[in-house]
Structures are given as structure tokens and as C-alpha cells.
Design a protein around this motif. Sequence first.
Motif, PDB file in Angstrom:
ATOM      1  N   UNK A   2      46.369  25.812  43.755  1.00 49.43           N
ATOM      2  CA  UNK A   2      46.145  27.200  44.180  1.00 49.43           C
ATOM      3  C   UNK A   2      47.374  28.091  44.143  1.00 49.43           C
ATOM      4  N   UNK A   3      48.549  27.600  44.549  1.00 53.07           N
ATOM      5  CA  UNK A   3      49.761  28.396  44.441  1.00 53.07           C
ATOM      6  C   UNK A   3      49.793  29.621  45.322  1.00 53.07           C
ATOM      7  N   UNK A   4      49.187  29.541  46.497  1.00 55.45           N
ATOM      8  CA  UNK A   4      49.177  30.682  47.416  1.00 55.45           C
ATOM      9  C   UNK A   4      50.504  30.810  48.158  1.00 55.45           C
ATOM     10  N   UNK A   5      50.758  32.011  48.649  1.00 55.70           N
ATOM     11  CA  UNK A   5      51.894  32.238  49.547  1.00 55.70           C
ATOM     12  C   UNK A   5      51.355  32.065  50.962  1.00 55.70           C
ATOM     13  N   UNK A   6      51.561  30.889  51.511  1.00 58.24           N
ATOM     14  CA  UNK A   6      50.863  30.476  52.722  1.00 58.24           C
ATOM     15  C   UNK A   6      51.254  31.279  53.953  1.00 58.24           C
ATOM     16  N   UNK A   7      52.470  31.798  54.011  1.00 58.20           N
ATOM     17  CA  UNK A   7      52.909  32.561  55.173  1.00 58.20           C
ATOM     18  C   UNK A   7      52.560  34.044  55.068  1.00 58.20           C
ATOM     19  N   UNK A   8      51.963  34.417  53.944  1.00 61.15           N
ATOM     20  CA  UNK A   8      51.550  35.803  53.758  1.00 61.15           C
ATOM     21  C   UNK A   8      50.058  35.934  54.043  1.00 61.15           C
ATOM     22  N   UNK A   9      49.616  37.127  54.355  1.00 52.16           N
ATOM     23  CA  UNK A   9      48.218  37.337  54.705  1.00 52.16           C
ATOM     24  C   UNK A   9      47.334  37.322  53.451  1.00 52.16           C
ATOM     25  N   UNK A  10      46.047  37.276  53.704  1.00 55.61           N
ATOM     26  CA  UNK A  10      45.076  37.354  52.613  1.00 55.61           C
ATOM     27  C   UNK A  10      45.308  38.619  51.805  1.00 55.61           C
ATOM     28  N   UNK A  11      45.434  39.746  52.489  1.00 53.84           N
ATOM     29  CA  UNK A  11      45.631  41.012  51.794  1.00 53.84           C
ATOM     30  C   UNK A  11      46.928  41.014  50.995  1.00 53.84           C
ATOM     31  N   UNK A  12      47.997  40.504  51.565  1.00 54.66           N
ATOM     32  CA  UNK A  12      49.282  40.485  50.854  1.00 54.66           C
ATOM     33  C   UNK A  12      49.200  39.622  49.603  1.00 54.66           C
ATOM     34  N   UNK A  13      48.506  38.483  49.686  1.00 49.85           N
ATOM     35  CA  UNK A  13      48.324  37.645  48.505  1.00 49.85           C
ATOM     36  C   UNK A  13      47.541  38.380  47.430  1.00 49.85           C
ATOM     37  N   UNK A  14      46.494  39.076  47.849  1.00 46.88           N
ATOM     38  CA  UNK A  14      45.689  39.820  46.884  1.00 46.88           C
ATOM     39  C   UNK A  14      46.510  40.937  46.234  1.00 46.88           C
ATOM     40  N   UNK A  15      47.305  41.621  47.024  1.00 42.33           N
ATOM     41  CA  UNK A  15      48.124  42.704  46.481  1.00 42.33           C
ATOM     42  C   UNK A  15      49.118  42.181  45.449  1.00 42.33           C
ATOM     43  N   UNK A  16      49.628  40.967  45.664  1.00 45.63           N
ATOM     44  CA  UNK A  16      50.559  40.380  44.701  1.00 45.63           C
ATOM     45  C   UNK A  16      49.873  40.092  43.371  1.00 45.63           C
ATOM     46  N   UNK A  17      48.550  39.918  43.403  1.00 46.60           N
ATOM     47  CA  UNK A  17      47.819  39.702  42.161  1.00 46.60           C
ATOM     48  C   UNK A  17      47.793  40.929  41.274  1.00 46.60           C
ATOM     49  N   UNK A  18      48.092  42.083  41.850  1.00 48.45           N
ATOM     50  CA  UNK A  18      48.108  43.343  41.098  1.00 48.45           C
ATOM     51  C   UNK A  18      49.541  43.807  40.887  1.00 48.45           C
ATOM     52  N   UNK A  19      50.401  42.889  40.454  1.00 49.37           N
ATOM     53  CA  UNK A  19      51.824  43.216  40.332  1.00 49.37           C
ATOM     54  C   UNK A  19      52.125  44.041  39.081  1.00 49.37           C
ATOM     55  N   UNK A  20      51.255  43.984  38.077  1.00 47.74           N
ATOM     56  CA  UNK A  20      51.504  44.737  36.855  1.00 47.74           C
ATOM     57  C   UNK A  20      51.211  46.223  37.081  1.00 47.74           C
ATOM     58  N   UNK A  21      51.924  47.103  36.392  1.00 41.82           N
ATOM     59  CA  UNK A  21      51.734  48.547  36.603  1.00 41.82           C
ATOM     60  C   UNK A  21      50.282  48.996  36.442  1.00 41.82           C
ATOM     61  N   UNK A  22      49.602  48.534  35.388  1.00 42.87           N
ATOM     62  CA  UNK A  22      48.216  48.935  35.181  1.00 42.87           C
ATOM     63  C   UNK A  22      47.340  48.467  36.329  1.00 42.87           C
ATOM     64  N   UNK A  23      47.582  47.224  36.781  1.00 39.16           N
ATOM     65  CA  UNK A  23      46.788  46.676  37.880  1.00 39.16           C
ATOM     66  C   UNK A  23      47.072  47.414  39.182  1.00 39.16           C
ATOM     67  N   UNK A  24      48.329  47.791  39.411  1.00 30.25           N
ATOM     68  CA  UNK A  24      48.669  48.530  40.631  1.00 30.25           C
ATOM     69  C   UNK A  24      47.926  49.858  40.685  1.00 30.25           C
ATOM     70  N   UNK A  25      47.779  50.476  39.524  1.00 36.22           N
ATOM     71  CA  UNK A  25      47.087  51.763  39.477  1.00 36.22           C
ATOM     72  C   UNK A  25      45.613  51.634  39.840  1.00 36.22           C
ATOM     73  N   UNK A  26      45.054  50.450  39.580  1.00 38.42           N
ATOM     74  CA  UNK A  26      43.632  50.204  39.857  1.00 38.42           C
ATOM     75  C   UNK A  26      43.425  49.281  41.052  1.00 38.42           C
ATOM     76  N   UNK A  27      44.436  49.162  41.904  1.00 38.98           N
ATOM     77  CA  UNK A  27      44.389  48.162  42.966  1.00 38.98           C
ATOM     78  C   UNK A  27      43.225  48.377  43.935  1.00 38.98           C
TER      79      UNK A  27
END
Length: 237
Positions: free
Chosen positions: A85-110
Amino acid sequence: MLEVTDLEVAYGDVRALWGVSIHVDAGSVVAIVGANGAGKTTLLKAISGLVPAKRGEIKLSGTSLLGRLPEDIARLGIAHVPEGRGLFRQMTVLENLELGAFQPKARANMKRALEKAYDLFPRLKERTGQKAGSLSGGEQQMLAIARATMSEPSLLILDEPSIGLSPLVVQQMFQLIEALHKQGVTILLVEQNIHQALKIADYAFVLKTGELAMQGTGAELIADPEVQKAYMGVLEL
């Protein structure tokens, strides 16, 4: 969409893949199945740029992926959910999801991507402020997949999404994968639960000790006597 041709991968002097060729059509679910040590995870890592190819070609929509860094391959549209899975265990669900949108295009559509993720995984919305490490195994796997969808990938790679889960949760996991497929997501799936994988696969490839042993539609392989004999301890026919 994805074309892998005559791929060879080695770890030092040990050859892990020998001349493997697979294809994934846009909008399909393709399964890679086989016993432990068959080279399934190595194949996925080679596609994602995590291990180098010794020989062969890998193309995504006509663009060669060979020699590219994993982050470049991600930008081209591949999202890889690794085994474990490779999750960031000390980060919240929302923070993990936000990291999935790290690319500029994805951030724009987050915002849109987050709404889609919560629609598909409502349990995660209920736990949005909870730390990832405190989730159940099934919830962690949901989070790993949801995080991958945040980049709105053209190809979603899933490595053993059912591993370590109870039978009930396994059923739920495959239902979620089918739901993603119905939304138009193209999926490449490695799975030891061969029966479940072949049930949802449009097409499948069987690896055996680093080589392609068999291929066909999911229905064809489920009905194949050789597959039944080789995986009788796994298949639930």
C-alpha cells in the motif's frame, strides 16, 4: 494503450522476466496471474520505472517508457498501487489523498477528484481526519487505491490489492475495482486470488517462472483445464 514487447528484467545475474509481451487495451481490466516468484510484481515495477529493463520495449499510448524516471512515468498517466500500500501512516486520510494529486494538472482538479474518491469510497469520507495507520486493512487498501485515482490516471496498476484481507473484504475490494472499471478506468491487476481476478478480467496473462505461459479472456482461462490443474489450491471452482 499499454504495449510491453519482449521484456527482459534481471536482478544481477538472476533473470526475472524472459521475453514477456503483454498488452492492455484502453477501458479494459487486464489481470496478470501466476504463482509466487513468477515475476508478476517485477513486471509491474518495470512498467512503472522502478526496475530497469535489460531488453525489450514498454510503450504507453505510443510513448516509450524505457529509461524514464518513475515520476516522469506517473506524469504520463500511470498510477501504481504497490503491494503493501505505501501509505503515510502518520498522515490523515485527507492528507494522503491530497498527496495523490501532487502533479500540477491533478492539483488543479483536486476538488473534483476528491469528490469522486469519496463517492466511490464513502468509508474514507467518514474517516477523513483519521490517521491512515489507524485504519483497518481493508480501509487502508481503499485509501491506497483512492489516492492513486486522485491523479486521474489513464492506467491504474494494482499489485495484490486483496492480500491480507478477510474473504468478505476481498469481495468488497473486487466490487470496488469493478466500480472503477465502470467509470472508465483502465486497470492492470496482479493478483494471487486467481479466481476473483479472472472473473473481472477482460483479458489475462499467466506468468510462470518469468515467462508468459498462457493468455486469453478471463472466462477462457477460468475454464481451461491446465489453469484449473495448476492452481487447484487457489481456484474456487
